[in-house]
Design a protein around this motif. Structure first.
Motif, PDB file in Angstrom:
ATOM      1  N   CYS A   1      -4.054   0.947  -2.507  1.00 13.33           N
ATOM      2  CA  CYS A   1      -3.529  -0.121  -3.145  1.00 13.33           C
ATOM      3  C   CYS A   1      -2.685   0.053  -4.181  1.00 13.33           C
ATOM      4  O   CYS A   1      -3.547   0.216  -5.276  1.00 13.33           O
ATOM      5  CB  CYS A   1      -4.608  -1.486  -2.892  1.00 13.33           C
ATOM      6  SG  CYS A   1      -4.144  -2.925  -3.588  1.00 13.33           S
TER       7      CYS A   1
ATOM      8  N   ARG B   1      -8.940   3.427  -2.367  1.00  9.59           N
ATOM      9  CA  ARG B   1      -8.418   3.883  -1.392  1.00  9.59           C
ATOM     10  C   ARG B   1      -9.080   3.162  -0.250  1.00  9.59           C
ATOM     11  O   ARG B   1     -10.403   3.076  -0.215  1.00  9.59           O
ATOM     12  CB  ARG B   1      -9.000   5.113  -1.468  1.00  9.59           C
ATOM     13  CG  ARG B   1      -8.176   5.808  -2.625  1.00  9.59           C
ATOM     14  CD  ARG B   1      -8.324   6.889  -3.406  1.00  9.59           C
ATOM     15  NE  ARG B   1      -7.589   8.063  -4.009  1.00  9.59           N
ATOM     16  CZ  ARG B   1      -6.703   8.910  -3.556  1.00  9.59           C
ATOM     17  NH1 ARG B   1      -6.195   9.111  -2.451  1.00  9.59           N
ATOM     18  NH2 ARG B   1      -5.416   9.216  -4.618  1.00  9.59           N
TER      19      ARG B   1
ATOM     20  N   PHE C   1      -3.688  -0.054  12.042  1.00  7.22           N
ATOM     21  CA  PHE C   1      -2.780   0.316  10.997  1.00  7.22           C
ATOM     22  C   PHE C   1      -1.035  -0.332  11.504  1.00  7.22           C
ATOM     23  O   PHE C   1      -0.903  -0.631  11.041  1.00  7.22           O
ATOM     24  CB  PHE C   1      -2.610   1.780  10.463  1.00  7.22           C
ATOM     25  CG  PHE C   1      -1.432   2.122   9.609  1.00  7.22           C
ATOM     26  CD1 PHE C   1      -1.251   1.541   8.244  1.00  7.22           C
ATOM     27  CD2 PHE C   1       0.014   2.498   9.810  1.00  7.22           C
ATOM     28  CE1 PHE C   1      -0.013   1.383   7.485  1.00  7.22           C
ATOM     29  CE2 PHE C   1       1.451   2.459   9.833  1.00  7.22           C
ATOM     30  CZ  PHE C   1       1.242   2.067   7.862  1.00  7.22           C
TER      31      PHE C   1
ATOM     32  N   LEU D   1      -4.934   4.995   2.722  1.00 14.70           N
ATOM     33  CA  LEU D   1      -3.820   4.371   1.951  1.00 14.70           C
ATOM     34  C   LEU D   1      -4.114   3.323   0.964  1.00 14.70           C
ATOM     35  O   LEU D   1      -5.624   3.704   0.624  1.00 14.70           O
ATOM     36  CB  LEU D   1      -3.652   2.786   2.038  1.00 14.70           C
ATOM     37  CG  LEU D   1      -2.947   2.152   3.723  1.00 14.70           C
ATOM     38  CD1 LEU D   1      -2.901   1.402   4.560  1.00 14.70           C
ATOM     39  CD2 LEU D   1      -1.586   3.105   4.037  1.00 14.70           C
TER      40      LEU D   1
ATOM     41  N   TRP E   1       0.925  -1.712  -0.147  1.00 14.84           N
ATOM     42  CA  TRP E   1       0.147  -0.092  -0.051  1.00 14.84           C
ATOM     43  C   TRP E   1       1.364   0.926  -0.411  1.00 14.84           C
ATOM     44  O   TRP E   1       2.050   1.645   0.463  1.00 14.84           O
ATOM     45  CB  TRP E   1      -0.508   0.208   1.206  1.00 14.84           C
ATOM     46  CG  TRP E   1      -1.450  -1.078   1.522  1.00 14.84           C
ATOM     47  CD1 TRP E   1      -1.494  -2.677   2.058  1.00 14.84           C
ATOM     48  CD2 TRP E   1      -3.267  -1.164   1.077  1.00 14.84           C
ATOM     49  NE1 TRP E   1      -2.146  -3.187   1.759  1.00 14.84           N
ATOM     50  CE2 TRP E   1      -3.360  -2.468   1.076  1.00 14.84           C
ATOM     51  CE3 TRP E   1      -3.728  -0.344   0.062  1.00 14.84           C
ATOM     52  CZ2 TRP E   1      -5.087  -2.483   1.035  1.00 14.84           C
ATOM     53  CZ3 TRP E   1      -5.307  -0.710   0.489  1.00 14.84           C
ATOM     54  CH2 TRP E   1      -6.131  -2.111   0.325  1.00 14.84           C
ATOM     55  N   ARG E   2       0.454   2.524  -0.498  1.00 19.58           N
ATOM     56  CA  ARG E   2       1.192   3.700  -0.370  1.00 19.58           C
ATOM     57  C   ARG E   2       0.462   4.416   0.665  1.00 19.58           C
ATOM     58  O   ARG E   2      -1.054   4.510   0.324  1.00 19.58           O
ATOM     59  CB  ARG E   2       1.221   4.417  -1.782  1.00 19.58           C
ATOM     60  CG  ARG E   2       1.726   5.302  -2.020  1.00 19.58           C
ATOM     61  CD  ARG E   2       2.685   6.388  -3.129  1.00 19.58           C
ATOM     62  NE  ARG E   2       0.728   6.279  -4.173  1.00 19.58           N
ATOM     63  CZ  ARG E   2      -0.434   7.139  -4.069  1.00 19.58           C
ATOM     64  NH1 ARG E   2       0.090   8.506  -3.319  1.00 19.58           N
ATOM     65  NH2 ARG E   2      -1.404   7.528  -4.799  1.00 19.58           N
ATOM     66  N   VAL E   3       1.097   5.192   1.299  1.00 16.67           N
ATOM     67  CA  VAL E   3       0.401   5.822   2.503  1.00 16.67           C
ATOM     68  C   VAL E   3      -0.394   7.669   1.709  1.00 16.67           C
ATOM     69  O   VAL E   3       0.661   8.507   0.911  1.00 16.67           O
ATOM     70  CB  VAL E   3       1.454   6.116   3.446  1.00 16.67           C
ATOM     71  CG1 VAL E   3       0.780   7.103   4.801  1.00 16.67           C
ATOM     72  CG2 VAL E   3       1.170   4.982   4.328  1.00 16.67           C
TER      73      VAL E   3
END
Length: 69
Positions: free
Chosen positions: A40, A46, A54, A38, A27-29
């Motif tokens: 995917c 999202r 988390f 986040l 995941w990207r913050v």
């Protein structure tokens, strides 16, 4: 027992313990605060997740965008 704070930054790539429905676990913050936003990296979905959840679900920080000192 004191808990250590996990240092995460915007645009960090993180791996969570459970896989997403699409099969991805990276995941990207996108948002920091009481809730963590986040995205995917596999399907682009999202989500928002509470910081406590988390912290429990975090497996690894794969790519950190921390500023160089």
């Amino acid at each position: 027992m004191a808990k250590t704070a996990i240092k995460i930054n915007l645009d960090d790539m993180v791996q969570l313990r459970k896989k997403h429905a699409c099969g991805g676990d990276v995941w990207r913050v996108t948002r920091l605060g009481t809730d963590i936003g986040l995205v995917c990296s596999t399907c682009g979905r999202r989500i928002m997740i509470a910081r406590g959840k988390f912290n429990r679900q975090l497996k690894a920080i794969l790519d950190s965008n921390a500023p160089e000192s």
